[in-house]
Design a protein around this motif. Structure first.
Motif, PDB file in Angstrom:
ATOM      1  N   ASP A  35       1.149  -0.995  -0.110  1.00 54.23           N
ATOM      2  CA  ASP A  35      -0.318  -0.078   0.226  1.00 54.23           C
ATOM      3  C   ASP A  35       0.973   1.033  -0.398  1.00 54.23           C
ATOM      4  O   ASP A  35       0.186   2.101   0.488  1.00 54.23           O
ATOM      5  CB  ASP A  35      -1.728  -0.276   0.764  1.00 54.23           C
ATOM      6  N   ASP A  36       2.117   1.007  -0.253  1.00 55.26           N
ATOM      7  CA  ASP A  36       3.183   1.910  -0.425  1.00 55.26           C
ATOM      8  C   ASP A  36       3.324   2.766   0.978  1.00 55.26           C
ATOM      9  O   ASP A  36       3.870   3.987   1.005  1.00 55.26           O
ATOM     10  CB  ASP A  36       2.867   2.747  -1.312  1.00 55.26           C
ATOM     11  N   ALA A  37       3.018   1.978   2.030  1.00 55.30           N
ATOM     12  CA  ALA A  37       3.306   2.282   3.456  1.00 55.30           C
ATOM     13  C   ALA A  37       3.770   1.467   4.502  1.00 55.30           C
ATOM     14  O   ALA A  37       4.253   2.215   5.107  1.00 55.30           O
ATOM     15  CB  ALA A  37       2.724   3.147   3.840  1.00 55.30           C
TER      16      ALA A  37
ATOM     17  N   HIS B 265      13.189 -14.017  13.052  1.00 54.67           N
ATOM     18  CA  HIS B 265      12.282 -15.680  12.277  1.00 54.67           C
ATOM     19  C   HIS B 265      12.241 -16.293  14.392  1.00 54.67           C
ATOM     20  O   HIS B 265      11.371 -16.935  14.867  1.00 54.67           O
ATOM     21  CB  HIS B 265      13.578 -16.119  12.989  1.00 54.67           C
ATOM     22  N   ALA B 266      11.366 -15.230  15.362  1.00 52.47           N
ATOM     23  CA  ALA B 266      10.779 -15.096  16.928  1.00 52.47           C
ATOM     24  C   ALA B 266       9.259 -15.044  16.350  1.00 52.47           C
ATOM     25  O   ALA B 266       8.860 -15.317  17.300  1.00 52.47           O
ATOM     26  CB  ALA B 266      11.981 -14.595  17.370  1.00 52.47           C
ATOM     27  N   THR B 267       9.481 -14.342  15.021  1.00 48.80           N
ATOM     28  CA  THR B 267       8.058 -13.896  15.233  1.00 48.80           C
ATOM     29  C   THR B 267       6.522 -14.429  14.300  1.00 48.80           C
ATOM     30  O   THR B 267       6.238 -14.061  13.684  1.00 48.80           O
ATOM     31  CB  THR B 267       7.697 -12.533  15.335  1.00 48.80           C
ATOM     32  N   GLY B 268       7.386 -14.469  12.493  1.00 47.20           N
ATOM     33  CA  GLY B 268       7.521 -15.018  11.507  1.00 47.20           C
ATOM     34  C   GLY B 268       6.912 -13.065  11.169  1.00 47.20           C
ATOM     35  O   GLY B 268       5.912 -13.393  10.465  1.00 47.20           O
ATOM     36  N   LEU B 269       7.855 -11.911  11.246  1.00 43.23           N
ATOM     37  CA  LEU B 269       7.367 -11.044  10.324  1.00 43.23           C
ATOM     38  C   LEU B 269       8.583 -10.659   9.484  1.00 43.23           C
ATOM     39  O   LEU B 269       9.496 -10.368   9.874  1.00 43.23           O
ATOM     40  CB  LEU B 269       7.323  -9.799  12.114  1.00 43.23           C
ATOM     41  N   VAL B 270       8.346 -10.050   8.352  1.00 43.60           N
ATOM     42  CA  VAL B 270       8.703 -10.083   7.545  1.00 43.60           C
ATOM     43  C   VAL B 270       8.915  -8.987   7.430  1.00 43.60           C
ATOM     44  O   VAL B 270       7.352  -7.787   7.176  1.00 43.60           O
ATOM     45  CB  VAL B 270       8.074 -10.546   6.318  1.00 43.60           C
ATOM     46  N   THR B 271      10.061  -7.396   7.088  1.00 38.99           N
ATOM     47  CA  THR B 271      10.125  -6.334   7.385  1.00 38.99           C
ATOM     48  C   THR B 271      11.010  -5.503   5.998  1.00 38.99           C
ATOM     49  O   THR B 271      12.537  -6.128   5.660  1.00 38.99           O
ATOM     50  CB  THR B 271      10.888  -6.109   8.523  1.00 38.99           C
ATOM     51  N   PHE B 272      10.524  -4.820   5.192  1.00 35.74           N
ATOM     52  CA  PHE B 272      10.971  -4.613   4.309  1.00 35.74           C
ATOM     53  C   PHE B 272      11.240  -3.066   4.279  1.00 35.74           C
ATOM     54  O   PHE B 272      10.725  -2.409   5.354  1.00 35.74           O
ATOM     55  CB  PHE B 272      10.074  -4.592   2.911  1.00 35.74           C
ATOM     56  N   ASP B 273      13.138  -2.663   3.711  1.00 34.78           N
ATOM     57  CA  ASP B 273      13.613  -1.798   3.958  1.00 34.78           C
ATOM     58  C   ASP B 273      12.471  -0.445   3.530  1.00 34.78           C
ATOM     59  O   ASP B 273      12.428   0.892   4.172  1.00 34.78           O
ATOM     60  CB  ASP B 273      14.681  -1.626   3.440  1.00 34.78           C
ATOM     61  N   LEU B 274      12.022  -0.729   2.777  1.00 38.96           N
ATOM     62  CA  LEU B 274      10.931   0.423   1.945  1.00 38.96           C
ATOM     63  C   LEU B 274       9.277  -0.478   1.290  1.00 38.96           C
ATOM     64  O   LEU B 274       9.587  -1.008   1.438  1.00 38.96           O
ATOM     65  CB  LEU B 274      11.500   0.332  -0.020  1.00 38.96           C
ATOM     66  N   PRO B 275       8.628   0.563   1.850  1.00 33.23           N
ATOM     67  CA  PRO B 275       7.491  -0.011   1.149  1.00 33.23           C
ATOM     68  C   PRO B 275       7.201  -0.914   0.150  1.00 33.23           C
ATOM     69  O   PRO B 275       7.205   0.049  -0.626  1.00 33.23           O
ATOM     70  CB  PRO B 275       6.222   1.003   1.841  1.00 33.23           C
ATOM     71  N   PRO B 276       6.141  -1.459   0.053  1.00 31.92           N
ATOM     72  CA  PRO B 276       5.959  -2.010  -2.216  1.00 31.92           C
ATOM     73  C   PRO B 276       5.119  -1.105  -2.106  1.00 31.92           C
ATOM     74  O   PRO B 276       3.909  -1.130  -1.173  1.00 31.92           O
ATOM     75  CB  PRO B 276       5.619  -3.656  -1.336  1.00 31.92           C
TER      76      PRO B 276
END
Length: 210
Positions: free
Chosen positions: A104-106, A154-165
């Motif tokens: 969502d670009d955010a 790997h402790a929470t399953g959260l994928v984080t991008f440096d920049l929002p898709p």
């Protein structure tokens, strides 16, 4: 209580029985129809890794693992040999296996999930304990390398991008995963059949919420 980021011995859990549990409240009306409701939005899994005659080293490993977790006090990782990967059957794990979100670009963070069932109302199971090194990510079908624009907790399953898709970009992932569980007993009863073999007939564990 705490969660210990260690896995129950996989060689012992292989062959364990168990699977998902649901809680459903059913009321039968006077006209014979039913009203059904559930207080659980997510299923919970139960397993029993009770072992028959095994090498005495296996029994020692189980008893040591139980003591280190202080019985049911602390959680740990469990490999469910019937359901431990994002891809179906024997198909190799790939970055397009599961859709985990839309850009969502955010938003920069997306939680891993596994989809069960087809149609308009599938069950999306949260995956909180992916196996380190197994996660594959793609944006609109293009693979993104972990550490080069995206990170995985790997402790929470959260994928984080440096920049929002970008808006409408399809975020997908493939992975192996463990189940967060605890022992569902305060007592383990074992026996030594010989100097080389022993048994622990019941080793119940239950999934925990994180």
């Amino acid at each position: 209580m705490a969660f210990h980021d260690v896995r129950f011995p996989a060689a012992v859990s292989f062959g364990a029985t168990g699977g998902p549990e649901r809680r459903t409240e059913i009321v039968t009306l006077a006209n014979g129809f039913e009203e059904r409701n559930t207080p659980w939005s997510q299923s919970r899994r139960r397993y029993d890794a009770g072992i028959g005659l095994r090498a005495i080293e296996d029994v020692e490993a189980v008893l040591g693992f139980f003591e280190a977790r202080r019985g049911p006090l602390h959680g740990f990782r469990w490999k469910d040999w019937l359901d431990w990967r994002s891809a179906p059957g024997r198909r190799p794990i790939g970055p397009l296996d599961q859709q985990i979100g839309l850009g969502d670009d955010a938003t920069t963070g997306f939680a891993l999930v596994k989809r069960y069932g087809d149609g308009p109302d599938p069950y999306l199971r949260p995956i909180a304990k992916p196996v380190a090194g197994s996660v594959r990510i793609a944006v609109d079908g293009d693979p993104v390398v972990e550490g080069a624009g995206v990170s995985v907790d790997h402790a929470t399953g959260l994928v984080t991008f440096d920049l929002p898709p970008a808006v409408g970009a399809v975020i997908t992932a493939g992975f192996e995963f463990d189940v967060p569980v605890r022992f569902d007993t305060e007592t383990l009863i074992g026996s030594a059949a010989s100097f080389a073999a022993g048994s622990v007939p019941e080793i119940p564990v239950v999934e925990i919420r994180l």
